[in-house]
Design a protein around this motif. Structure first.
Motif, PDB file in Angstrom:
ATOM      1  N   SER A 446      -2.799  -2.450  12.639  1.00 30.06           N
ATOM      2  CA  SER A 446      -3.410  -3.728  12.309  1.00 30.06           C
ATOM      3  C   SER A 446      -4.326  -3.620  11.098  1.00 30.06           C
ATOM      4  CB  SER A 446      -4.192  -4.261  13.517  1.00 30.06           C
ATOM      5  OG  SER A 446      -3.328  -4.543  14.598  1.00 30.06           O
ATOM      6  N   ILE A 447      -5.119  -2.551  11.029  1.00 29.56           N
ATOM      7  CA  ILE A 447      -6.028  -2.381   9.899  1.00 29.56           C
ATOM      8  C   ILE A 447      -5.254  -2.230   8.594  1.00 29.56           C
ATOM      9  CG2 ILE A 447      -7.746  -0.857   8.863  1.00 29.56           C
ATOM     10  CD1 ILE A 447      -8.874  -2.517  11.119  1.00 29.56           C
ATOM     11  N   VAL A 448      -4.239  -1.390   8.602  1.00 29.17           N
ATOM     12  CA  VAL A 448      -3.446  -1.184   7.386  1.00 29.17           C
ATOM     13  C   VAL A 448      -2.674  -2.446   7.035  1.00 29.17           C
ATOM     14  CG1 VAL A 448      -1.526   0.115   6.390  1.00 29.17           C
ATOM     15  CG2 VAL A 448      -3.309   1.299   7.673  1.00 29.17           C
ATOM     16  N   HIS A 449      -2.131  -3.125   8.034  1.00 30.95           N
ATOM     17  CA  HIS A 449      -1.392  -4.360   7.772  1.00 30.95           C
ATOM     18  C   HIS A 449      -2.287  -5.397   7.100  1.00 30.95           C
ATOM     19  CE1 HIS A 449       0.356  -8.335   8.811  1.00 30.95           C
ATOM     20  NE2 HIS A 449       1.503  -7.717   8.544  1.00 30.95           N
ATOM     21  N   GLY A 450      -3.535  -5.476   7.552  1.00 37.35           N
ATOM     22  CA  GLY A 450      -4.452  -6.433   6.956  1.00 37.35           C
ATOM     23  C   GLY A 450      -5.054  -5.980   5.649  1.00 37.35           C
ATOM     24  N   SER A 451      -4.964  -4.681   5.347  1.00 33.21           N
ATOM     25  CA  SER A 451      -5.602  -4.135   4.141  1.00 33.21           C
ATOM     26  C   SER A 451      -4.613  -3.872   3.013  1.00 33.21           C
ATOM     27  CB  SER A 451      -6.330  -2.827   4.479  1.00 33.21           C
ATOM     28  OG  SER A 451      -7.276  -3.014   5.510  1.00 33.21           O
ATOM     29  N   THR A 452      -3.333  -3.852   3.312  1.00 33.87           N
ATOM     30  CA  THR A 452      -2.348  -3.496   2.296  1.00 33.87           C
ATOM     31  C   THR A 452      -2.384  -4.453   1.112  1.00 33.87           C
ATOM     32  OG1 THR A 452      -0.899  -2.492   3.948  1.00 33.87           O
ATOM     33  CG2 THR A 452       0.099  -3.127   1.866  1.00 33.87           C
ATOM     34  N   GLY A 453      -2.465  -5.750   1.386  1.00 29.83           N
ATOM     35  CA  GLY A 453      -2.511  -6.723   0.302  1.00 29.83           C
ATOM     36  C   GLY A 453      -3.738  -6.542  -0.569  1.00 29.83           C
ATOM     37  N   THR A 454      -4.880  -6.337   0.064  1.00 29.44           N
ATOM     38  CA  THR A 454      -6.114  -6.112  -0.693  1.00 29.44           C
ATOM     39  C   THR A 454      -6.022  -4.855  -1.538  1.00 29.44           C
ATOM     40  OG1 THR A 454      -7.387  -7.210   1.051  1.00 29.44           O
ATOM     41  CG2 THR A 454      -8.609  -5.829  -0.494  1.00 29.44           C
ATOM     42  N   PRO A 524     -13.266   1.464  11.662  1.00 33.90           N
ATOM     43  CA  PRO A 524     -12.040   2.007  11.073  1.00 33.90           C
ATOM     44  C   PRO A 524     -11.805   1.593   9.623  1.00 33.90           C
ATOM     45  CG  PRO A 524     -11.548   0.370  12.771  1.00 33.90           C
ATOM     46  CD  PRO A 524     -12.997   0.654  12.856  1.00 33.90           C
ATOM     47  N   ARG A 525     -12.211   0.396   9.244  1.00 33.26           N
ATOM     48  CA  ARG A 525     -11.990  -0.028   7.859  1.00 33.26           C
ATOM     49  C   ARG A 525     -12.805   0.829   6.890  1.00 33.26           C
ATOM     50  NH1 ARG A 525      -9.184  -4.820   7.493  1.00 33.26           N
ATOM     51  NH2 ARG A 525      -9.059  -6.034   9.436  1.00 33.26           N
ATOM     52  N   LEU A 526     -14.073   1.032   7.228  1.00 32.49           N
ATOM     53  CA  LEU A 526     -14.909   1.878   6.383  1.00 32.49           C
ATOM     54  C   LEU A 526     -14.412   3.319   6.395  1.00 32.49           C
ATOM     55  CD1 LEU A 526     -18.512   0.557   7.196  1.00 32.49           C
ATOM     56  CD2 LEU A 526     -17.149   0.163   5.129  1.00 32.49           C
ATOM     57  N   ALA A 527     -13.946   3.772   7.557  1.00 37.64           N
ATOM     58  CA  ALA A 527     -13.420   5.132   7.645  1.00 37.64           C
ATOM     59  C   ALA A 527     -12.163   5.292   6.795  1.00 37.64           C
ATOM     60  CB  ALA A 527     -13.123   5.478   9.100  1.00 37.64           C
ATOM     61  N   LEU A 528     -11.320   4.261   6.766  1.00 41.80           N
ATOM     62  CA  LEU A 528     -10.121   4.308   5.921  1.00 41.80           C
ATOM     63  C   LEU A 528     -10.512   4.393   4.451  1.00 41.80           C
ATOM     64  CD1 LEU A 528      -7.089   4.110   5.397  1.00 41.80           C
ATOM     65  CD2 LEU A 528      -7.293   1.608   5.604  1.00 41.80           C
ATOM     66  N   LEU A 529     -11.487   3.579   4.045  1.00 40.72           N
ATOM     67  CA  LEU A 529     -11.948   3.620   2.663  1.00 40.72           C
ATOM     68  C   LEU A 529     -12.521   4.994   2.317  1.00 40.72           C
ATOM     69  CD1 LEU A 529     -12.583   2.261  -0.033  1.00 40.72           C
ATOM     70  CD2 LEU A 529     -14.720   1.397   0.986  1.00 40.72           C
ATOM     71  N   GLY A 530     -13.348   5.535   3.219  1.00 39.13           N
ATOM     72  CA  GLY A 530     -13.912   6.853   2.977  1.00 39.13           C
ATOM     73  C   GLY A 530     -12.845   7.928   2.899  1.00 39.13           C
ATOM     74  N   SER A 531     -11.830   7.840   3.764  1.00 37.22           N
ATOM     75  CA  SER A 531     -10.738   8.814   3.743  1.00 37.22           C
ATOM     76  C   SER A 531      -9.964   8.740   2.432  1.00 37.22           C
ATOM     77  CB  SER A 531      -9.801   8.571   4.926  1.00 37.22           C
ATOM     78  OG  SER A 531     -10.481   8.681   6.157  1.00 37.22           O
ATOM     79  N   LEU A 532      -9.766   7.532   1.923  1.00 36.58           N
ATOM     80  CA  LEU A 532      -9.064   7.353   0.653  1.00 36.58           C
ATOM     81  C   LEU A 532      -9.839   8.007  -0.490  1.00 36.58           C
ATOM     82  CD1 LEU A 532      -6.870   6.072  -1.137  1.00 36.58           C
ATOM     83  CD2 LEU A 532      -8.250   3.969  -1.152  1.00 36.58           C
TER      84      LEU A 532
END
Length: 855
Positions: A446-454, A524-532
């Protein structure tokens, strides 16, 4: 030398080049064919037959294509396993079956305290997340039930003036019943479902499940509720045995197959009639949110309009509504389970979405005798993940009927088994762990699905800014000499190269971010950004850590090969970095579940070709062109093997593009001039090789064929032209769906032609680029290896544009790596020119080793 001797020597050289070209093509094919053919040949001897033929659900040449333009159909799933299916791992049996459908159910809903009946069933079930993508990006309950009926992605018409996002469930015309005695019934408007799906590209035929059961000698099916009736109806919409929603017979042993519609977990603004979940269970039927008050038949409100609710009020009301629906559905499930005989298999499926945000839903399969743990299927090859189209063949397997060729899914399999079952009220620890893992997987999706466009917009914007900086930074005016312009731009060119290197590391960083379990964090959104950010920094650290860091050529080669090696190792290890990656694929979109996505293929090919060119460049400079060609051929064999290996998720279009690119690279390194005729030969040879592999793959059992075998079958059946037409439609649609990404291609060509000075190569276009200090022609002329890599890469990206169903997204993604690479090489050449204090000759074209050069 005399004229006759000169003519003889010229002919001899030409004949030698032709022999080298033929030898190179044959050697390349000899090396490539074993890596792609041996798995297919080995599998031909593997036993295993089945009823019918599994149709394809996804690949570069699939027909089961998403038609909703909300999400670009970059990739599509493959349900034809290339690994032999393990019969012992399949969910199968020979027992009566009861199927419960509760639209919108997720594992976040299943809790030992809030939903005790669902939880106790989960403790003795195999569990999995369910991808419920149908004909639209967000599925509706009727879509889910029709997909079970057809065994293929299905849906129904939604009018533009419809207040709710989903259509009403159909009315059921049935005789009088005492709510305990089944009667015959008819699903109203069933012919509309048939007509709608006949016009789609999915080849779905509602009523196919009923027809398959009849062909297999199935005697009786009972439908309870409108959704169940929709799934079990025949082609005319007739249901022999039907009970209204909420009816609970004394025992569910009337028929070997019983389907029960438990309603939907959703608001009435999205799913009309969702209050039936509460109403038919004896709960509170006031199932509307603020601002969605019920109306009379004349359309007027029952009471004066209330003030517009705040977002917080709507959210609280939605949560309360969801809890009431969930509690009522769990209570209803408990009543049905109490009426279910002990020797009965039970399936619970959240067969559609429940709001505007699509998500992975829940599925549970309980069989007499256990087999708890996690589910998977050959269509996903992912632990804990199955597709909605897998549900129909799984039902047939559970009842002992085997598979039917009209259904594109594959039966679910047991990925992991547990045996810990508790009879008391203590929650099962193994179930808790399984549910937690599935929740994390669903959260990541869900997080990636909602973040892919951004992320796509962010990455595209960064490159547009970078292109603008190139135009400004390399601008050097009209009248100054080329040397002075180079000297003035040396510092700026170097700075731009560093910026480009960072941009080129971001795509690989987006995949490596999945090495961190960011979805299990509190944010999770912030963690995804940090991981990137951390992963991108790690990529740059590797590029700048070794001996290759001393030159731009070394840095370019390191980044390209690091990208290709990382993606290649990942796909060989199960594509763990691809799933739920910002540039990979997502199970909610259900475009692809394993192998490399089209964007990853573009990065893989560009990285491999340009990295190989950088590696062999010293060999070419020292006169060892043949050795450089052999090294390039060896790397090409490995790359084509990665893309074409059926057991890793074969990419038909990507394999052709890579094969053609590496053949061109090797031929140019051997100084064989490539004209249009020879390029055409290269294309024909690459295509012929892949068609031959496809023919061998077609000889394997149907359930073991990869995309290659499916393509060959389409070729035999005459369906290939329809596939090509759908590819063309998909390619054109991406331009309008994602114009920001599509414009990367013309902007990148502008950078190549003007800012980097490619147009300076020819007299007629020299004036266009003389304002800028780019020296790309000198870079390519001074390095035959880089020139060969550049030409091979551009040809491979062109092939990807034409062959794959992602269309312009392939060259756009590849150019995001190629342009920074060329900017870095340009910076190195500008610095060299400045240090030399004299302008190098600018060649118009080379006599050999260039595309379209003159003799």
């Amino acid at each position: 030398m005399r004229p006759m001797q000169l003519e003889y020597q010229t002919r001899r050289n030409a004949a030698s080049r032709r022999r080298w070209m033929v030898a190179t093509l044959l050697a390349t094919l000899a090396l490539i064919l074993p890596s792609a053919v041996l798995p297919a040949m080995a599998a031909v001897t593997v036993g295993g037959t089945r009823t019918g033929v599994v149709d394809h659900n996804a690949s570069d040449d699939e027909t089961d294509r998403p038609v909703d333009p909300e999400v670009p159909p970059v990739d599509v799933p493959d349900v034809n396993p290339t690994k032999p299916t393990d019969p012992e791992a399949e969910v199968s049996g020979n027992d009566p079956l009861v199927v419960f459908g509760l639209a919108g159910l997720t594992f976040d809903d299943i809790d030992p305290n809030k939903t005790p009946n669902l939880w106790k069933l989960a403790e003795r079930s195999a569990l999995g997340n369910l991808s419920v993508r149908t004909v639209r990006s967000t599925s509706c309950p009727v879509d889910g039930w029709l997909t079970i009926s057809a065994g293929r992605r299905s849906g129904t018409q939604i009018t533009e003036d419809q207040e709710q996002r989903c259509p009403q469930m159909p009315d059921i015309a049935a005789g009088k019943s005492d709510r305990n005695t089944p009667v015959s019934a008819t699903v109203d408007g069933y012919e509309d479902y048939t007509l709608f799906n006949a016009a789609r590209d999915y080849n779905a035929v509602p009523g196919q499940l009923s027809a398959a059961l009849a062909d297999m000698g199935h005697s009786c099916s009972l439908a309870i509720g409108a959704g169940a009736a929709t799934a079990l109806a025949d082609a005319q919409g007739n249901v022999p045995k039907y009970l209204p929603a909420g009816s609970v017979p004394d025992s569910l042993d009337e028929c070997p197959l019983t389907m029960v519609d438990l309603g939907a977990l959703g608001d009435s603004g999205w799913i009309p009639g969702s209050d039936s979940t509460v109403a038919t269970s004896g709960g509170d039927a006031s199932n509307v949110l603020p601002g969605q008050e019920p109306k009379r038949d004349d359309g007027t409100a029952d009471a004066p309009a209330a003030p517009e609710p705040t977002a917080e009020e709507v959210a609280r009301a939605a949560d309360a509504l969801h809890e009431r629906q969930l509690s009522a559905a769990d209570a209803a499930l408990g009543k049905y389970l109490a009426s279910t005989p002990e020797n009965t298999a039970v399936m619970v499926t959240g067969l559609s979405d429940s709001s505007g945000d699509p998500a992975l839903r829940a599925v549970m399969v309980s069989q007499p005798g256990g087999n708890e743990g996690l589910l998977t299927s050959a269509s996903t090859r992912r632990e804990g993940l199955v597709q909605l189209t897998d549900m129909t063949p799984t039902m047939l397997n559970l009842m002992g009927y085997g598979r039917d060729g009209d259904f594109i899914g594959t039966p679910a399999q047991y990925a992991k088994k547990t045996t810990e079952i508790t009879d008391d009220d203590t929650p099962n620890v193994a179930t808790i762990d399984s549910v937690k893992a599935l929740r994390i997987q669903a959260t990541a999706s869900s997080i990636v699905h909602g973040s892919t466009g951004t992320f796509s917009i962010f990455l595209d914007t960064l490159h547009y800014i970078f292109f603008g900086l190139l135009g400004i930074g390399l601008f050097a005016g009209w009248r100054s000499s080329r040397l002075n312009r180079a000297a003035a731009s040396s510092g700026r060119a170097s700075a731009l190269a560093w910026v480009g290197l960072v941009l080129a590391a971001i795509p690989l960083g987006s995949f490596l971010a999945n090495l961190v379990p960011w979805a299990d964090s509190t944010s999770p959104r912030l963690a995804l950004l940090g991981s990137l950010v951390v992963a991108t920094a790690a990529v740059l650290a590797v590029v700048l850590a070794g001996p290759w860091r001393r030159s731009w050529l070394g840095r370019v080669g390191a980044l390209g090969l690091l990208t290709a090696i990382t993606l290649g190792v990942d796909v060989a290890a199960g594509s763990q970095l691809q799933l739920n990656s910002l540039l990979g694929y997502n199970p909610i979109v259900a475009g692809r579940f394993y192998g490399l996505g089209n964007m990853a293929v573009a990065l893989f090919i560009v990285g491999a070709l340009m990295g190989t060119a950088a590696v062999v460049s010293p060999l070419v400079r020292t006169g060892h062109s043949r050795r450089a060609a052999l090294v390039s051929a060896a790397i090409g064999v490995a790359c084509v093997g990665v893309l074409g290996n059926p057991s890793w998720g074969a990419k038909f279009g990507g394999t052709i593009a890579a094969l053609a690119g590496f053949i061109v690279l090797v031929l140019m390194l051997l100084k064989i001039r490539l004209n249009f005729r020879r390029l055409l030969i290269v294309g024909v040879v690459a295509l012929a090789a892949l068609v031959g592999i496809a023919g061998l793959d077609y000889l394997r059992p149907a359930e073991q064929r990869s995309h290659f075998g499916l393509f060959f079958g389409q070729l035999l059946d005459g369906e290939v032209f329809g596939v090509l037409g759908r590819k063309l439609t998909a390619n054109l649609s991406i331009i309008s769906i994602n114009p920001l990404l599509s414009l990367i291609v013309p902007c990148a060509l502008l950078v190549l032609g003007l800012f980097l000075g490619w147009c300076y190569r020819w007299q007629r276009t020299r004036r266009l680029s003389q304002r800028w200090a780019g020296v790309l022609p000198s870079v390519l002329d001074d390095s035959a290896a880089i020139r060969a890599g550049f030409c091979a890469t551009m040809l491979a990206l062109l092939a990807g544009l034409v062959i794959t169903d992602s269309g312009i997204a392939v060259p756009a993604t590849g150019l995001m790596l190629l342009i920074p690479t060329l900017v870095a090489l340009n910076a190195g050449k500008v610095k060299e020119m400045t240090s030399a204090d004299s302008p190098p000759p600018v060649k118009r074209a080379t006599a050999a080793g260039s595309v379209g050069g003159t003799k």
